[in-house]
Design a protein around this motif. Structure first.
Motif, short mmCIF file in Angstrom:
data_model
loop_
_atom_site.label_atom_id
_atom_site.label_comp_id
_atom_site.label_asym_id
_atom_site.label_seq_id
_atom_site.Cartn_x
_atom_site.Cartn_y
_atom_site.Cartn_z
N ASN A 1 55.68 86.22 135.21
CA ASN A 1 54.46 85.47 135.51
C ASN A 1 54.69 83.98 135.37
O ASN A 1 54.22 83.17 136.18
N LEU A 2 55.45 83.60 134.35
CA LEU A 2 55.80 82.20 134.16
C LEU A 2 56.64 81.69 135.33
O LEU A 2 56.42 80.59 135.85
N ALA A 3 57.60 82.50 135.78
CA ALA A 3 58.45 82.12 136.90
C ALA A 3 57.64 81.92 138.17
O ALA A 3 57.89 81.00 138.94
N ALA A 4 56.65 82.77 138.38
CA ALA A 4 55.79 82.63 139.55
C ALA A 4 55.04 81.31 139.52
O ALA A 4 54.89 80.63 140.54
N GLY A 5 54.56 80.92 138.34
CA GLY A 5 53.86 79.65 138.22
C GLY A 5 54.75 78.46 138.52
O GLY A 5 54.29 77.46 139.07
N ALA B 1 54.98 75.83 142.70
CA ALA B 1 54.87 74.37 142.70
C ALA B 1 55.94 73.73 143.57
O ALA B 1 55.97 72.51 143.72
N LYS B 2 56.83 74.55 144.14
CA LYS B 2 57.91 74.05 144.98
C LYS B 2 57.63 74.40 146.43
O LYS B 2 56.92 75.36 146.73
N LEU B 3 58.25 73.65 147.34
CA LEU B 3 58.04 73.87 148.77
C LEU B 3 59.02 74.92 149.27
O LEU B 3 60.21 74.88 148.97
N GLY B 4 58.50 75.89 150.03
CA GLY B 4 59.36 76.90 150.64
C GLY B 4 59.68 78.03 149.68
O GLY B 4 59.15 78.13 148.57
N ALA B 5 60.56 78.94 150.13
CA ALA B 5 60.98 80.07 149.30
C ALA B 5 61.97 79.57 148.27
O ALA B 5 63.18 79.55 148.48
N ALA B 6 61.45 79.13 147.12
CA ALA B 6 62.26 78.49 146.10
C ALA B 6 62.67 79.50 145.02
O ALA B 6 62.32 80.68 145.07
N THR B 7 63.42 79.03 144.04
CA THR B 7 63.85 79.86 142.92
C THR B 7 63.63 79.10 141.62
O THR B 7 63.31 77.92 141.62
N VAL B 8 63.81 79.81 140.52
CA VAL B 8 63.78 79.17 139.21
C VAL B 8 65.09 79.47 138.50
O VAL B 8 65.82 80.38 138.86
N THR B 9 65.41 78.67 137.49
CA THR B 9 66.65 78.82 136.74
C THR B 9 66.33 79.16 135.29
O THR B 9 65.20 78.98 134.84
N PRO B 10 67.33 79.64 134.54
CA PRO B 10 67.09 79.88 133.11
C PRO B 10 66.64 78.62 132.38
O PRO B 10 65.84 78.71 131.45
N GLU B 11 67.13 77.45 132.80
CA GLU B 11 66.73 76.21 132.14
C GLU B 11 65.23 75.97 132.30
O GLU B 11 64.55 75.58 131.36
N GLU B 12 64.72 76.19 133.52
CA GLU B 12 63.29 75.97 133.75
C GLU B 12 62.45 76.95 132.94
O GLU B 12 61.43 76.58 132.35
N LEU B 13 62.86 78.20 132.92
CA LEU B 13 62.13 79.18 132.13
C LEU B 13 62.23 78.86 130.65
O LEU B 13 61.24 78.93 129.91
N GLY B 14 63.44 78.48 130.23
CA GLY B 14 63.63 78.15 128.83
C GLY B 14 62.81 76.96 128.40
O GLY B 14 62.24 76.94 127.31
N ARG B 15 62.72 75.94 129.27
CA ARG B 15 61.93 74.75 128.95
C ARG B 15 60.45 75.11 128.84
O ARG B 15 59.76 74.66 127.93
N LYS B 16 59.98 75.94 129.75
CA LYS B 16 58.57 76.31 129.72
C LYS B 16 58.24 77.12 128.48
O LYS B 16 57.14 77.07 127.95
N LEU B 17 59.17 77.87 128.00
CA LEU B 17 58.98 78.66 126.79
C LEU B 17 59.28 77.86 125.53
O LEU B 17 59.22 78.39 124.42
#
Length: 481
Positions: free
Chosen positions: A288-292, A296-312
């Motif tokens: 759910n966090l990854a979806a959020g 926020a990005k344009l197009g079919a984007a992805t997330v990284t462990p860093e982004e998830l880790g920062r959000k957590l």
């Protein structure tokens, strides 16, 4: 939630099976209306190709450090060749079956001023005979994977999904499905399916109230032989429903730029987190966090462990120390960011006692691009540069504090004797777009500047905040003592 399990992301061995596509983006400005018809004229100045459909699911898994292979059908054409190259660049093992009789599915989007003007779909649905080819190949390679993820875009690749799921379950695999069929009984045996609200209603689900949703979902689970439904509900978040439990997760409050591919990110993240050993409830919370993040990005984007880790508020370890991720993984994440069009900024220093000058300086450096890499002198290097009584704070603690800053994306230590206490070798490995240094240096005096400039990058010198330095902090403390 045991966030220490995030260290196990690379343990995921996932096979994605489904409808693969090539997403093509034509970017340009539109400043006038065509004299031929009432449509905007877009002057194309950039072409971009991305893995789409089931291939985007696999890409999401790869960007989360999972080991992933992709099984699908492509044509013997230029789009298929391009897709194969994209998969290789993303470290996705290809199990694609080439068919001369059908073209590679391609979706062409014209983008102007961050808005989609039109989409062109080039496709022909695949036949049952072609789906049989995937089933045959699945039987040959199934033992190499722990999780099988079916990405159904209703293009024919998964016409025989019933025997495919049966085969995977007989082999003891965990099965997840992103469904498109209105008949959810086709996915009987799946451990998780991830319909959105529209797909849920099309399959007979009722949504009048939370009680009705729960009863309806459990009825579908029981009648269709499913393990669980992860219902994605747009602004209402997500609900994980089993015969025993229901867990609701609120939508993340972020500005929505583009929902394209959000469903791909959800099921990919769910799969990787389950493979890392997380309980389903915790895996869905992170999905759910990854979806959020991705919307926020344009197009079919992805997330990284860093982004998830920062959000957590933590990284791959419970201490939140970014630099403890394997160095090769960090370089791969930086490369992923570059491929997503993000500008990489690099700076370096000792950062022994973090103070206001450091914080402002790092924020200014980050503002020059999208991602900030901080090269951090190790303890031995600082001792050689500053004296035997330094550093005050050891590497682990300095890295933890830096990692907690919003401006910092990656922290990488350096300072072996072979490097002569400069980050020059590290800079060549990171290959940043912008190199930033603070103080009164000239560009010629900055380690790594010649390399960055030779690669077409930029070098910038920022002023430090007057009166702020680690030495002054230490002197003040000693005076007070």
């Amino acid at each position: 939630m045991d966030l220490a399990l995030l260290k196990n992301l690379s343990h995921a061995k996932v096979l994605v099976v489904g409808d693969v596509m090539l997403d093509r983006y034509w970017h340009g400005d539109s400043g006038r209306i065509s004299p031929e018809a009432p449509v905007p004229v877009v002057k194309v100045n950039q072409l971009e190709d991305k893995a789409g459909g089931a291939a985007n699911v696999a890409k999401n898994i790869a960007h989360l450090d999972g080991k992933v292979s992709l099984l699908g059908i492509i044509g013997k054409d230029e789009c298929g060749d391009t897709l194969q190259r994209l998969l290789a660049n993303e470290k996705i093992a290809s199990e694609l079956v080439v068919q001369e009789s059908h073209p590679t599915i391609a979706k062409m989007r014209v983008i102007s001023r961050h808005q989609q003007v039109v989409r062109l779909d080039l496709e022909e649905n695949f036949t049952q005979e072609q789906s049989q080819l995937l089933l045959n190949r699945l039987a040959q390679i199934i033992d190499d994977y722990d999780f099988v993820l079916f990405s159904d875009y209703n293009k024919g690749s998964l016409t025989l999904i019933e025997p495919m799921i049966a085969l995977a379950k007989q082999a003891g695999k965990t099965v997840l499905v992103d469904p498109k069929s209105k008949d959810l009984s086709r996915y009987a045996g799946a451990d998780f399916i991830t319909p959105n609200l529209s797909e849920f209603k099309a399959a007979g689900g009722e949504v009048g109230s939370e009680e009705i949703i729960l009863a309806s979902a459990r009825n579908i689970i029981q009648n269709c032989g499913l393990g669980a439904i992860l219902l994605t509900r747009s602004e209402q978040g997500m609900s994980l429903i089993t015969l025993q439990d229901k867990f609701d997760f609120a939508a993340q409050v972020l500005e929505v730029s583009d929902v394209t591919g959000a469903g791909d990110t959800v099921i990919a993240t769910l799969t990787v987190m389950l493979a890392a050993g997380m309980a389903p409830k915790d895996a869905v919370e992170i999905a759910n966090l990854a979806a959020g993040l991705v919307v926020a990005k344009l197009g079919a984007a992805t997330v990284t462990p860093e982004e998830l880790g920062r959000k957590l508020s933590q990284y791959l370890l419970q201490t939140g120390e970014h630099y403890q991720a394997p160095f090769e993984d960090v370089l791969q994440h930086i490369e992923f960011a570059k491929r997503n069009g993000e500008t990489i900024v690099f700076t370096n220093g000792c950062f022994d006692i973090l103070h206001a000058g450091h914080v402002r300086y790092l924020a200014q450096a980050k503002a020059m691009g999208d991602r900030l890499v901080v090269g951090l002198n190790n303890d031995e290097s600082i001792a050689r540069l500053k004296g035997a009584d330094r550093p005050i704070n050891p590497l682990d603690e300095r890295a933890m504090v830096l990692s907690a800053l919003k401006s910092v994306d990656w922290v990488i230590p350096f300072g072996d004797l072979a490097q002569n206490d400069t980050p020059a070798a590290l800079i060549e490995q990171v290959n940043p777009d912008i190199l930033v240094k603070g103080g009164d240096y000239t560009v010629e005096q900055i380690a790594g500047a010649d390399f960055v400039l030779a690669q077409g990058g930029k070098v910038a010198v920022l002023e430090f905040l007057n009166g702020c330095s680690t030495s002054n902090v230490i002197k003040k403390i000693k005076t007070q003592d």
